[in-house]
Design a protein around this motif. Sequence first.
Motif, mmCIF file in Angstrom:
data_model
loop_
_atom_site.group_PDB
_atom_site.id
_atom_site.type_symbol
_atom_site.label_atom_id
_atom_site.label_comp_id
_atom_site.label_asym_id
_atom_site.label_seq_id
_atom_site.Cartn_x
_atom_site.Cartn_y
_atom_site.Cartn_z
ATOM 1 N N THR A 91 -17.030 -31.490 70.221
ATOM 2 C CA THR A 91 -16.068 -32.667 69.766
ATOM 3 C C THR A 91 -15.966 -32.427 68.151
ATOM 4 N N ALA A 92 -17.274 -32.372 67.411
ATOM 5 C CA ALA A 92 -17.016 -32.096 65.996
ATOM 6 C C ALA A 92 -16.045 -30.889 65.541
ATOM 7 N N ARG A 93 -16.256 -29.731 65.998
ATOM 8 C CA ARG A 93 -15.289 -28.958 65.907
ATOM 9 C C ARG A 93 -13.876 -28.946 66.481
ATOM 10 N N GLU A 94 -13.713 -29.833 67.284
ATOM 11 C CA GLU A 94 -12.141 -30.196 67.731
ATOM 12 C C GLU A 94 -11.777 -30.937 66.626
ATOM 13 N N LEU A 95 -12.457 -32.029 65.916
ATOM 14 C CA LEU A 95 -11.948 -32.774 64.956
ATOM 15 C C LEU A 95 -11.878 -31.889 63.652
ATOM 16 N N ALA A 96 -12.669 -30.857 63.423
ATOM 17 C CA ALA A 96 -12.538 -30.242 62.178
ATOM 18 C C ALA A 96 -11.181 -29.441 62.211
ATOM 19 N N SER A 97 -10.916 -29.054 63.513
ATOM 20 C CA SER A 97 -9.630 -28.111 63.791
ATOM 21 C C SER A 97 -8.523 -28.899 63.613
ATOM 22 N N GLY A 110 -25.949 -25.555 55.497
ATOM 23 C CA GLY A 110 -26.216 -26.526 56.730
ATOM 24 C C GLY A 110 -25.232 -26.345 57.697
ATOM 25 N N MET A 111 -24.004 -26.714 57.227
ATOM 26 C CA MET A 111 -22.893 -26.629 58.128
ATOM 27 C C MET A 111 -22.635 -25.292 59.065
ATOM 28 N N ALA A 112 -22.961 -24.170 58.236
ATOM 29 C CA ALA A 112 -22.768 -22.832 58.963
ATOM 30 C C ALA A 112 -23.710 -22.594 60.138
ATOM 31 N N ARG A 113 -24.657 -23.446 60.238
ATOM 32 C CA ARG A 113 -25.704 -23.243 61.513
ATOM 33 C C ARG A 113 -24.645 -23.742 62.737
ATOM 34 N N PHE A 118 -16.902 -23.631 56.091
ATOM 35 C CA PHE A 118 -15.472 -23.404 55.501
ATOM 36 C C PHE A 118 -14.922 -22.235 56.276
ATOM 37 N N ASP A 119 -15.538 -20.939 56.423
ATOM 38 C CA ASP A 119 -14.948 -20.041 57.073
ATOM 39 C C ASP A 119 -14.706 -20.193 58.709
ATOM 40 N N GLY A 120 -15.776 -21.000 59.111
ATOM 41 C CA GLY A 120 -15.736 -21.534 60.537
ATOM 42 C C GLY A 120 -14.662 -22.298 60.991
ATOM 43 N N VAL A 121 -14.256 -23.307 59.956
ATOM 44 C CA VAL A 121 -13.522 -24.326 60.255
ATOM 45 C C VAL A 121 -11.903 -23.577 60.009
ATOM 46 N N ARG A 122 -11.938 -22.705 58.759
ATOM 47 C CA ARG A 122 -10.814 -22.204 58.486
ATOM 48 C C ARG A 122 -10.109 -21.222 59.717
ATOM 49 N N ALA A 123 -10.984 -20.472 60.355
ATOM 50 C CA ALA A 123 -10.655 -19.872 61.381
ATOM 51 C C ALA A 123 -9.507 -20.364 62.564
ATOM 52 N N THR A 124 -9.705 -21.906 62.803
ATOM 53 C CA THR A 124 -9.022 -22.353 63.534
ATOM 54 C C THR A 124 -8.039 -23.332 62.723
ATOM 55 N N ASN A 125 -8.156 -23.564 61.652
ATOM 56 C CA ASN A 125 -7.588 -24.697 60.884
ATOM 57 C C ASN A 125 -7.061 -23.939 59.598
ATOM 58 N N PRO A 126 -6.223 -22.983 59.371
ATOM 59 C CA PRO A 126 -6.105 -22.264 58.120
ATOM 60 C C PRO A 126 -5.715 -23.209 56.968
ATOM 61 N N GLY A 127 -5.011 -24.315 57.344
ATOM 62 C CA GLY A 127 -4.680 -25.095 56.025
ATOM 63 C C GLY A 127 -5.693 -26.166 55.647
ATOM 64 N N VAL A 128 -6.642 -26.130 56.008
ATOM 65 C CA VAL A 128 -7.806 -27.150 55.776
ATOM 66 C C VAL A 128 -8.167 -26.941 54.365
ATOM 67 N N VAL A 129 -8.332 -28.446 53.888
ATOM 68 C CA VAL A 129 -8.921 -28.634 52.449
ATOM 69 C C VAL A 129 -10.245 -28.925 52.853
ATOM 70 N N TYR A 130 -11.448 -28.118 52.395
ATOM 71 C CA TYR A 130 -12.681 -28.205 52.824
ATOM 72 C C TYR A 130 -13.498 -28.471 51.588
#
Length: 392
Positions: A91-97, A110-113, A118-130
């Motif tokens: 659910t958290a990853r879907e929200l982030a995407s 901590g978030m990388a775990r 940033f890299d993990g979220v950007r992979a599915t959401n390249p326009g994200v401001v993180y």
Amino acid sequence: MATEIHASPHEAGPLDGLLIADFSRILAGPYATMLLADFGADVIKVEGPLGDDTRTWSPPVRDGVSTYYLGINRNKRSIALNLKDPGDLATARELASRADVLIENMRPGGMARFGLDFDGVRATNPGVVYASISGFGTTPEGAALAGYDLMVQGISGLMSLTGDPEGEAFRAGISVFDVMAGMHATIGILSALNHRHATGAGQHVEVNLLSSALSGLVNQASAAVAGGITPFRMGNAHPSLFPYEPLPTADGAIIVIAGNNGQFATLCDVLGVPELAEDARFASNEDRTANRDQLGPLLVDALAGDTTDEWFARFRAKGLPGGPVNTVPEGVAFAEAIGLEPVVEVGDGDRAIPSVRNPISFSDTQASYRYAPPGLDEHGDEIRAWLRAPRD
């Protein structure tokens, strides 16, 4: 822009349609996201199973809820997620995407775990401001330090400047660098959104409390790095300006400020000692600062005959800067008396909570106060249902 999960009736704000996934907690991040939410952004507050730490930071409380938490979490919806649970993590990853902005203040790494860096979220959401907020940055040495405002007040040097010259160092009365870092994060987020508007690309915004602190020390930090001196505690006195401090009156104290020669001449007239403005010892700010030990007692003698309220009325009549040393309720009351309307009601009916108004005004779009600070997971069901639904 992401689609809103729920449209509440309010006048359109400058950030309407912006979706923010708020993985931050305590003060710096929640303060930033509240400012953005006030201007229309949809902020989804992601909390752990026990909720934001500030829910338990009391007293004081209002209706059993910490006023600390209430002060920085309006206009948000809450979902409780255990990131160690596979379903909640999905659910958290879907929200982030789907988010336009993700903000977090876990320990660096901590978030990388959870694949939510940033890299993990950007992979599915390249326009994200993180946006990441840390205490001391992401170097190995900085990342190893916990990021609490009091630590930064001490380590940055602020406490060495605060308090009586002959006494111990004091912390500021608020978590000043958490607030400052929250504002810096807000500036960074809005700047990155403008860059995305021009290029389509998101990016990683990083803020840390120590860098915010050193920037916020302004003249004192400049004295150290450009002047090669070590600033020190001066109580309420200013190192480069006099008078610029509270001075005693017949019944208390009043802040007295003369920022230039014209103000000093007016001050001397109001105090009934116009001859001081013609005294060569006090001819310029440099002279007044160098000779503060001679000028100070003369001003104190002149102020001794009347009360703080009487002097404040005379200062205001002549446009002189200065004023009483108020309590916080008195400060709110003064803002009300001069028409600033500092308090707004957030929420409806039994949920209505007095809150301090957002300090920013626009000519065409305004802040709105749509939601009372949410209960833990108050909006979890509706957020989960929205995330399960097909995207537009």
